[in-house]
Design an enzyme around this catalytic site. Structure first.
Site, PDB file in Angstrom:
ATOM      1  N   ASP A  34       1.098  -0.923   0.478  1.00  0.00           N
ATOM      2  CA  ASP A  34       0.161   0.019   0.377  1.00  0.00           C
ATOM      3  C   ASP A  34       0.747   0.762  -0.165  1.00  0.00           C
ATOM      4  O   ASP A  34       1.737   0.684  -0.087  1.00  0.00           O
ATOM      5  CB  ASP A  34      -0.709  -0.069   1.356  1.00  0.00           C
ATOM      6  CG  ASP A  34      -0.677  -0.454   2.611  1.00  0.00           C
ATOM      7  OD1 ASP A  34       0.785  -0.477   2.300  1.00  0.00           O
ATOM      8  OD2 ASP A  34      -1.037  -0.766   3.395  1.00  0.00           O
ATOM      9  N   ASN A  92      -7.546  -2.845  14.232  1.00  0.00           N
ATOM     10  CA  ASN A  92      -9.202  -2.983  14.271  1.00  0.00           C
ATOM     11  C   ASN A  92      -8.799  -3.931  12.812  1.00  0.00           C
ATOM     12  O   ASN A  92      -9.953  -4.131  12.782  1.00  0.00           O
ATOM     13  CB  ASN A  92      -9.795  -1.689  12.874  1.00  0.00           C
ATOM     14  CG  ASN A  92      -9.188  -1.660  11.509  1.00  0.00           C
ATOM     15  OD1 ASN A  92      -7.548  -2.044  11.062  1.00  0.00           O
ATOM     16  ND2 ASN A  92      -9.428   0.044  11.341  1.00  0.00           N
ATOM     17  N   HIS A 141      -6.931  -4.553  10.034  1.00  0.00           N
ATOM     18  CA  HIS A 141      -7.007  -4.300   8.960  1.00  0.00           C
ATOM     19  C   HIS A 141      -5.742  -4.950   8.513  1.00  0.00           C
ATOM     20  O   HIS A 141      -4.717  -5.356   9.210  1.00  0.00           O
ATOM     21  CB  HIS A 141      -6.804  -2.619   8.140  1.00  0.00           C
ATOM     22  CG  HIS A 141      -5.671  -2.016   8.451  1.00  0.00           C
ATOM     23  ND1 HIS A 141      -6.101  -0.753   9.426  1.00  0.00           N
ATOM     24  CD2 HIS A 141      -4.108  -2.159   8.734  1.00  0.00           C
ATOM     25  CE1 HIS A 141      -5.092  -0.288   9.693  1.00  0.00           C
ATOM     26  NE2 HIS A 141      -3.833  -0.810   9.281  1.00  0.00           N
ATOM     27  N   GLU A 180      -9.874  -1.734   5.457  1.00  0.00           N
ATOM     28  CA  GLU A 180     -10.287  -1.213   6.686  1.00  0.00           C
ATOM     29  C   GLU A 180     -11.574  -2.420   6.653  1.00  0.00           C
ATOM     30  O   GLU A 180     -12.152  -3.366   5.684  1.00  0.00           O
ATOM     31  CB  GLU A 180     -10.908  -0.117   5.949  1.00  0.00           C
ATOM     32  CG  GLU A 180      -9.578   0.822   6.420  1.00  0.00           C
ATOM     33  CD  GLU A 180      -8.962   0.554   7.254  1.00  0.00           C
ATOM     34  OE1 GLU A 180      -8.311   0.190   8.495  1.00  0.00           O
ATOM     35  OE2 GLU A 180      -8.551   2.340   7.918  1.00  0.00           O
TER      36      GLU A 180
HETATM   37  C1  GLP Z   1      -0.453   0.531   8.214  1.00  0.00           C
HETATM   38  C2  GLP Z   1      -0.183  -0.198   7.231  1.00  0.00           C
HETATM   39  C3  GLP Z   1      -0.107  -1.233   7.591  1.00  0.00           C
HETATM   40  C4  GLP Z   1       0.534  -2.283   9.048  1.00  0.00           C
HETATM   41  C5  GLP Z   1      -0.520  -1.294   9.889  1.00  0.00           C
HETATM   42  C6  GLP Z   1       0.013  -1.929  11.861  1.00  0.00           C
HETATM   43  O1  GLP Z   1      -2.100   0.609   8.655  1.00  0.00           O
HETATM   44  N1  GLP Z   1      -0.990  -0.088   6.174  1.00  0.00           N
HETATM   45  O2  GLP Z   1       0.601  -2.667   6.368  1.00  0.00           O
HETATM   46  O3  GLP Z   1       0.399  -3.551   8.968  1.00  0.00           O
HETATM   47  O4  GLP Z   1       0.021   0.520   9.482  1.00  0.00           O
HETATM   48  O5  GLP Z   1       0.866  -0.927  11.936  1.00  0.00           O
HETATM   49  P1  GLP Z   1       1.974  -0.977  12.745  1.00  0.00           P
HETATM   50  O6  GLP Z   1       3.143  -2.598  13.100  1.00  0.00           O
HETATM   51  O7  GLP Z   1       3.145   0.219  13.236  1.00  0.00           O
HETATM   52  O8  GLP Z   1       1.130  -1.320  13.897  1.00  0.00           O
END
Ligand code: GLP
Length: 243
Positions: free
Chosen positions: A67, A136, A138, A143
């Site tokens: 992404d 959440n 995702h 989402e």
């Molecule tokens: C972002 C990314 C996701 C990632 C998520 C969790 O939203 N788009 O790919 O898994 O954050 O992030 P973190 O690893 O910092 O908790």
């Protein structure tokens, strides 16, 4: 599904890097699906360390990222392209031309989504997809929703995601409200999936993702249907597994 418990973040990162290394060593010209967020940073650090020791060669690897924020250029330190350059691409011998991140600056974002799906299919699909998990549920930026979005698409980020990701931006107003994300189908079509999750704060959402109903309200729950899913969970104590 294979669930591996890791004692702490370092252990989780090392175990994840081991799996990615095995993939790179056994299939030196494979396609890696890569993720951003704080969770994979330790995994990338470990891969860089092994690369520097001479144990890994990324010269024939192709990569596709999950992404990117809409409206952030590759030079913007908060963009995911910048993140990947800093944490991996500029530190190993991957050919930057073979690294793909959606272009959040494209003038026609719908066209960019189509181009990205086509690119993945021209590469022959993803061999190993690394995933983190949002609070959440995702994955990528898919989402919680009423239905699973299958292909690469533009997403309006939820308030909880904007708040969670605001820690990387000067103020919450600076967090882009939209992103481009690979869809559920592209993720699920990866031959192997490696989900890494760390910390007590994600224990409940991980439990719902792995053992709750498969529902687009918890996007990661779809992973239950993948035939080759490995989950590495760090710092979670006992993860109660329902009978
Ligand atoms: C972002 C990314 C996701 C990632 C998520 C969790 O939203 N788009 O790919 O898994 O954050 O992030 P973190 O690893 O910092 O908790």
């Amino acid at each position: 599904m294979k669930l591996i418990k890791a004692s702490d973040y370092k252990d989780m990162s090392r175990k994840a890097a081991n799996i990615i290394s095995a993939q790179v060593i056994l299939h030196p010209s494979c396609v890696l699906g890569l993720a951003t967020g704080s969770t994979p940073i330790g995994t990338y650090e470990q891969l860089v360390e092994w690369y520097r020791k001479g144990d890994l060669d990324f010269s024939l690897i192709h990569s596709v990222n999950l992404d990117e924020y809409c409206g952030l250029s590759p030079e913007n330190p908060q963009s995911y392209r910048y993140f990947m350059n800093c944490h991996l691409f500029h530190l190993v011998n991957i050919n930057e031309k073979n690294t793909y991140v959606p272009n959040g600056m494209a003038s026609d974002l719908q066209e960019e989504c189509r181009r990205y799906d086509q690119l993945i299919s021209e590469l022959g699909g993803i061999d190993l997809q690394l995933l983190g998990l949002g609070h959440n549920g995702h994955i990528g930026f898919n989402e919680p929703n009423k239905a699973f979005e299958k292909t690469t698409h533009i997403v309006d980020l939820g308030q909880s995601t904007i708040e969670a990701n605001s820690r990387f931006f000067p103020t919450i107003e600076d967090v882009p409200r939209q992103a481009i994300t690979m869809g559920i189908k592209s993720i699920m079509q990866a031959k192997k999936i490696l989900l890494i999750v760390n910390g007590e704060s994600k224990k409940e959402i991980l439990r719902r993702s792995l053992y709750g109903p498969v529902t687009p309200e918890v996007p990661a729950s779809i992973l239950q249907l993948h035939p080759d899913l490995t989950v590495i969970a760090g710092e979670m104590g006992e993860l109660e597994i329902p009978q």
